[in-house]
Write an enzyme that holds these catalytic residues in place. Structure first.
Site, PDB file in Angstrom:
ATOM      1  N   ASP A  81      51.969  45.122 -12.541  1.00  0.00           N
ATOM      2  CA  ASP A  81      50.624  44.758 -12.090  1.00  0.00           C
ATOM      3  C   ASP A  81      49.881  44.071 -13.249  1.00  0.00           C
ATOM      4  O   ASP A  81      49.887  44.579 -14.367  1.00  0.00           O
ATOM      5  CB  ASP A  81      49.903  46.059 -11.670  1.00  0.00           C
ATOM      6  CG  ASP A  81      48.586  45.820 -10.957  1.00  0.00           C
ATOM      7  OD1 ASP A  81      48.413  44.737 -10.374  1.00  0.00           O
ATOM      8  OD2 ASP A  81      47.747  46.747 -10.962  1.00  0.00           O
ATOM      9  N   HIS A  82      49.274  42.939 -12.998  1.00  0.00           N
ATOM     10  CA  HIS A  82      48.507  42.215 -14.020  1.00  0.00           C
ATOM     11  C   HIS A  82      49.291  41.946 -15.302  1.00  0.00           C
ATOM     12  O   HIS A  82      48.767  42.159 -16.417  1.00  0.00           O
ATOM     13  CB  HIS A  82      47.203  42.957 -14.357  1.00  0.00           C
ATOM     14  CG  HIS A  82      46.229  42.946 -13.233  1.00  0.00           C
ATOM     15  ND1 HIS A  82      45.497  41.837 -12.894  1.00  0.00           N
ATOM     16  CD2 HIS A  82      45.903  43.905 -12.327  1.00  0.00           C
ATOM     17  CE1 HIS A  82      44.748  42.115 -11.834  1.00  0.00           C
ATOM     18  NE2 HIS A  82      44.985  43.354 -11.467  1.00  0.00           N
ATOM     19  N   HIS A 205      43.223  42.899  -4.432  1.00  0.00           N
ATOM     20  CA  HIS A 205      43.044  43.821  -5.571  1.00  0.00           C
ATOM     21  C   HIS A 205      41.683  44.499  -5.445  1.00  0.00           C
ATOM     22  O   HIS A 205      40.804  44.017  -4.742  1.00  0.00           O
ATOM     23  CB  HIS A 205      43.093  43.048  -6.890  1.00  0.00           C
ATOM     24  CG  HIS A 205      44.473  42.648  -7.300  1.00  0.00           C
ATOM     25  ND1 HIS A 205      45.073  43.119  -8.443  1.00  0.00           N
ATOM     26  CD2 HIS A 205      45.373  41.834  -6.714  1.00  0.00           C
ATOM     27  CE1 HIS A 205      46.284  42.593  -8.545  1.00  0.00           C
ATOM     28  NE2 HIS A 205      46.496  41.809  -7.511  1.00  0.00           N
ATOM     29  N   ALA A 229      44.606  51.863  -6.986  1.00  0.00           N
ATOM     30  CA  ALA A 229      44.877  52.481  -8.282  1.00  0.00           C
ATOM     31  C   ALA A 229      43.868  53.594  -8.568  1.00  0.00           C
ATOM     32  O   ALA A 229      44.220  54.770  -8.635  1.00  0.00           O
ATOM     33  CB  ALA A 229      44.838  51.436  -9.393  1.00  0.00           C
ATOM     34  N   THR A 230      42.614  53.212  -8.714  1.00  0.00           N
ATOM     35  CA  THR A 230      41.580  54.150  -9.147  1.00  0.00           C
ATOM     36  C   THR A 230      41.529  55.419  -8.303  1.00  0.00           C
ATOM     37  O   THR A 230      41.463  56.535  -8.825  1.00  0.00           O
ATOM     38  CB  THR A 230      40.198  53.450  -9.111  1.00  0.00           C
ATOM     39  OG1 THR A 230      40.277  52.283  -9.941  1.00  0.00           O
ATOM     40  CG2 THR A 230      39.106  54.361  -9.633  1.00  0.00           C
TER      41      THR A 230
HETATM   42 ZN    ZN Z   1      44.286  44.299  -9.801  1.00  0.00          ZN
END
Ligand code: ZN
Length: 281
Positions: A81-82, A205, A229-230
């Site tokens: 990711d990223h 995202h 994610a968070t």
């Molecule tokens: Zn992202």
């Protein structure tokens, strides 16, 4: 079953649903995400940010995900990711990641095209799909930070995909990484506009904290991969904190891991249903 993201995202694009992509920080989160996928018969992407990669290493995450993926029947993909540099993306491919993102969204359009194309060329040669980003997702996630969001211009997106040959594209529609302090103003119409002129799967995202309606609307308009994610970190920590507050005699990390896994699995299953990928594997 360990696979790339290619087929699962194209199937999602054809089927009008999105594959959930969940960020993992450790073995417990990886196992929880895979357990949710197996239970709901959903294809799944597990992803690690550069910060997470520095916490352990690309090799370690690749080894754990491959070992766990081989135990289940549903397709499991490991995605960078990223990815923050050409070198990091190539290293991920070398050690066995089955999908990578190169994030050149902070660069000028020309520089972003140049960098993304270099990574896409390597990915194509190695059979590993590449995601790139155009426009900006605001907020902060680990070492990835942007002060503001920027909507992706549809014509730039068309040119970007044609010139780079990337397999999927993250676009800016007003979402942000991390925790939303105010309700985000989403330009979901922009998804439809980009989808009109771009034929690769689109990626959302900054989805943690978005309402079910917002996520469903984004998916309906063409988002084929939705990142979370968070909120997984929050569920993991909430469950851990609750256990330790209620029982200060706990000395076994396995006991903590078990409640954390259960909490993450529940959240992943819930989001998979919102994305519509349950039953699609
Ligand atoms: Zn992202």
């Amino acid at each position: 079953m360990y696979t790339t993201s290619k087929e699962m995202l194209l199937k999602a694009q054809q089927g009008g649903y999105a594959v959930g992509a969940f960020n993992a920080e450790n073995m417990e989160m990886i196992r929880a995400i895979i357990a949710a996928a197996e239970e709901l018969k959903a294809p799944v992407m597990i992803q690690t940010t550069p910060g997470t990669v520095r916490y352990a290493s690309l090799e370690t995450f690749a080894a754990i995900v491959k070992a766990e993926a081989e135990k289940v029947s549903v397709p499991v993909c490991l995605h960078l990711d990223h990815g923050e540099s050409y070198e990091m993306a190539v290293k991920a491919i070398q050690v066995g990641y089955s999908s990578v993102m190169i994030d050149g969204s902070k660069l000028s359009l020309e520089e972003n095209i140049e960098l993304s194309k270099r990574v896409a060329d390597v990915g194509r040669a190695c059979g590993v799909p590449v995601e790139a980003e155009l426009g900006r997702v605001g907020g902060k996630e680990d070492d990835t930070e942007s002060k503001d969001s920027a909507y992706t211009d549809p014509q730039e997106a068309k040119r970007f995909v044609e010139e780079t040959g990337v397999d999927s594209l993250a676009i800016g529609i007003g979402t942000a990484h991390g925790v939303y302090k105010v309700k985000p103003v989403l330009n979901t119409q922009r998804i439809s506009e980009v989808k009109e002129v771009v034929d690769v799967p689109l990626v959302l995202h900054g989805s943690s904290g978005l309402s079910d309606e917002d996520v469903r609307d984004c998916v309906k308009r063409g988002m084929c991969k939705v990142n979370f994610a968070t909120e997984l970190r929050q569920e993991y920590l909430k469950a851990t904190r609750k256990l330790l507050n209620e029982d200060d005699t706990v000395i076994d990390p396995k006991k903590i891991g078990k409640v954390a896994m259960e909490a993450v699995k529940k959240q992943v299953e819930y989001r998979m249903k919102v994305c519509g990928c349950d039953g699609k594997a």
